[in-house]
Structures are given as structure tokens and as C-alpha cells.
Scaffold this active site. Structure first.
Site, PDB file in Angstrom:
ATOM      1  N   ASP A  82      34.329  22.133  75.637  1.00 13.77           N
ATOM      2  CA  ASP A  82      33.866  23.422  75.111  1.00 13.77           C
ATOM      3  C   ASP A  82      33.203  23.216  73.744  1.00 13.77           C
ATOM      4  O   ASP A  82      33.741  22.502  72.888  1.00 13.77           O
ATOM      5  CB  ASP A  82      35.106  24.325  74.979  1.00 13.77           C
ATOM      6  N   ASN A 228      35.790  32.875  78.704  1.00 14.78           N
ATOM      7  CA  ASN A 228      36.496  31.928  77.837  1.00 14.78           C
ATOM      8  C   ASN A 228      37.576  32.605  77.000  1.00 14.78           C
ATOM      9  O   ASN A 228      37.276  33.542  76.246  1.00 14.78           O
ATOM     10  CB  ASN A 228      35.502  31.300  76.848  1.00 14.78           C
ATOM     11  N   ALA A 230      40.496  31.589  74.170  1.00 18.82           N
ATOM     12  CA  ALA A 230      41.128  30.571  73.323  1.00 18.82           C
ATOM     13  C   ALA A 230      42.143  31.205  72.371  1.00 18.82           C
ATOM     14  O   ALA A 230      43.345  30.941  72.444  1.00 18.82           O
ATOM     15  CB  ALA A 230      40.065  29.808  72.531  1.00 18.82           C
TER      16      ALA A 230
HETATM   17  O1  G3H Z   1      34.778  28.832  73.558  1.00 17.40           O
HETATM   18  C1  G3H Z   1      35.835  29.476  73.509  1.00 17.40           C
HETATM   19  C2  G3H Z   1      35.829  30.914  73.589  1.00 17.40           C
HETATM   20  O2  G3H Z   1      34.603  31.467  73.374  1.00 17.40           O
HETATM   21  C3  G3H Z   1      37.043  31.616  73.140  1.00 17.40           C
HETATM   22  O3  G3H Z   1      36.873  32.708  72.288  1.00 17.40           O
HETATM   23  O4  G3H Z   1      38.821  32.410  70.800  1.00 17.40           O
HETATM   24  O5  G3H Z   1      37.711  34.597  71.013  1.00 17.40           O
HETATM   25  O6  G3H Z   1      39.034  33.687  72.902  1.00 17.40           O
HETATM   26  P1  G3H Z   1      38.182  33.392  71.723  1.00 17.40           P
HETATM   27 ZN    ZN Z   2      33.151  29.910  72.540  1.00 13.52          ZN
END
Ligand code: G3H
Ligand code: ZN
Length: 286
Positions: A82, A228, A230
Site C-alpha cells: 500500500d 481501504n 487502516a
Molecule cells: O491506504 C490506506 C487507506 O487509505 C486507509 O485510510 O487510515 O483512513 O482507513 P484510513
Molecule cells: Zn491510502
């Protein structure tokens, strides 16, 4: 089951009207939590590690943990780099066995973004590794500038970008941001719909932590195939450990609080899988 490519899962998601959850993991417990959640909901899933995460422990560690977790799993899983920021990192991911790679040159000019993305696609495509690039400014990370709607992805640029790079999926900027939202996110679903009608490749939504269930569902209806997550998982893991320390005092075994955090992350991952509609889809794969 062996790892599959990101593109195999994304094409399946696009054709079957759901989005695959892509979860950022930081350690063995998070890998286990995600794979168990996928097994229990019968969901295809993408496990991803960011460029910062692979500085903490290199990609060989994450590959080995995912491979071990998949030994007895039946669901399709892809392993993705990523926000990779260089051709060198993409090469390391390929060598480690990752089946999907993101090159994020979105902060650079359109032409430089094309050049760097094309260089990574040229490495990945001949060996069947999937690719993701980003066009527009999602932002929200420390040091990121907020360009507002002027930083959103432009449909005609997206079309040209894909034609010239042959990238297999595209992360788009439509109003989401990384990290914890300061105000209410305001997503441009009309733009998303236009983007999905202008380009053929699966579209990716970054910055999904903190979005409402309704927002996520609307994004999927309007063409998103990968979502996504994280920050929400990191918060859940860390807050669960803190909670354990607050309530239990007489323990010395780290497995106690790690197991508690693992269970909490698994519950959260399952919730996201139901929201994205990936539950029940693994058994329809292939
Ligand atoms: O690349 C990772 C994501 O875009 C996660 O975004 O941390 O806001 O869930 P987030
Ligand atoms: Zn991201």
C-alpha cells in the site's frame, strides 16, 4: 489456499457488485484477525502493508505470516503493498511474493505520475502482479496539503492515465481523507459515478476509516471495488490493549492482551466485510 492476485479479486468484486475490504495490518495478530474474519464471513480479502509498516519489519515477515495464515484457509486472499513510493520498493514487494503493488506518485505532476506508474507496471505486468496507482489528492496524512475539490480526480485525466500506464486499478480522490475525519466527510458521488463510467479498471477508495455505513454503500453503488481501512483497525488494536491493561493487572503473559486485541480487530473486520457486501462471495470465486 495460495495467494491470488489483487486483480483477480477486484474483477470478481466489480462483476458481482461488492467491494473487497483491504485491511492494513501491523503484526501477526492483525493478519490472523483478518484471515479469520474472511473465513467466518466467506469473504475474499486483501491484506496490505504500507511503506511505513514495511520499514518496521520487512516484507518477508509479512509474507511469511500471511502464507502461514493461509495454509488452512479457503478464501481468496491477495497481499498488497500500500502506498509504495518507489520502483525499488515495488521490486522488493515482488521479490517477497506480494501479488499486488501500489505505486503512489499522486503528489507529483500528471506526467511524472504517469512515468513512475508505467515503470512499476512494466515490472509487474509480465509476471502477473497487479498494480494500483493514485490520481488526484486524497490527503489527510501528516504534511499533506488540503486541495479541496480542486484536488479531486478528473475523469478525462483518469482515462488518459490508464491508457498510458495500463495500471490495473486506480485510487480516486472524491472527498475522502486518510486518518480520523475532522468534520463530516462530504463525498462527490456524482463524480464517482462519472469516473466509473469513463474508465474500465476497478476503482479504489482510500481513507475509509470513519465513513458511515451508508457512505460506503453509496460508494460501492457508484463504482468502488476496493475499500481501504487502516486507521480504524489500528485504533481498535491499540485501544483494546489499553482497555485490557486498565481492567487486568495481575498478568505477565503478553498473549493475554494480544489475544484480546486480536478478537476485537476480527469483530471489526467482519463488520466492514458485511458493510462492503463481500460476505458469501468467496465461495463464488473461480
Ligand atoms: O491506504 C490506506 C487507506 O487509505 C486507509 O485510510 O487510515 O483512513 O482507513 P484510513
Ligand atoms: Zn491510502
Amino acid at each position: 489456499m495460495a495467494l491470488v492476485t489483487g486483480n483477480e479479486i477486484l474483477q470478481h468484486a466489480k462483476q458481482n457488485g461488492y467491494a473487497v475490504c483491504a485491511f492494513n495490518v501491523e503484526n501477526m495478530e492483525m493478519v490472523q484477525a483478518v484471515v479469520e474474519a474472511a473465513e467466518e464471513t466467506d469473504s475474499p480479502v486483501i491484506i496490505q502493508t504500507s511503506a511505513n509498516t514495511v520499514k518496521y519489519a520487512n516484507m518477508d515477515y509479512y509474507y511469511a505470516m500471511v502464507e502461514a495464515a493461509l495454509k488452512h484457509a479457503k478464501v481468496p486472499v491477495a497481499l498488497h503493498l500500500d502506498h509504495g513510493d518507489s520502483t525499488e520498493l515495488a521490486l522488493q514487494a515482488i521479490r517477497a511474493g506480494y501479488t499486488s503493488v501500489m505505486i503512489d506518485a499522486s503528489k507529483l505532476s500528471f506526467e511524472e505520475n504517469i512515468k513512475q506508474t508505467k515503470a512499476v507496471v512494466d515490472l509487474c505486468q509480465p509476471i502477473g502482479v497487479s498494480t494500483e496507482a493514485e490520481l488526484g489528492n486524497v490527503g489527510g496524512k501528516p504534511g499533506d496539503e488540503d486541495f479541496g475539490a480542486s484536488g479531486y480526480t478528473k475523469p478525462l485525466e483518469a482515462k488518459e492515465f490508464i491508457e498510458r500506464t495500463c495500471v490495473s486499478s486506480l485510487a480516486v480522490a472524491i472527498g475522502t481523507a486518510h486518518g480520523v475525519y475532522k468534520g463530516e466527510p462530504n463525498l462527490d458521488l456524482t463524480l464517482l459515478d462519472e469516473l466509473s463510467k469513463t474508465v474500465d479498471v476497478p476503482l479504489v477508495l482510500h481513507g475509509a476509516s470513519g465513513l458511515s455505513e451508508n457512505d460506503v454503500k453509496q460508494c460501492i453503488e457508484n463504482g468502488i471495488s476496493k475499500i481501504n481501512y487502516a486507521t480504524e483497525l489500528r485504533i481498535m488494536f491499540t485501544e483494546s490493549v489499553k482497555e485490557y491493561f486498565d481492567t487486568e493487572t495481575s498478568f505477565v503473559d503478553p498473549k493475554k492482551f494480544m489475544e484480546y486485541a486480536r478478537t476485537k480487530v476480527k469483530e471489526l473486520a467482519k463488520e466492514k466485510m458485511y458493510t462492503c457486501g463481500s460476505n458469501g462471495k468467496a465461495s463464488t470465486f473461480h
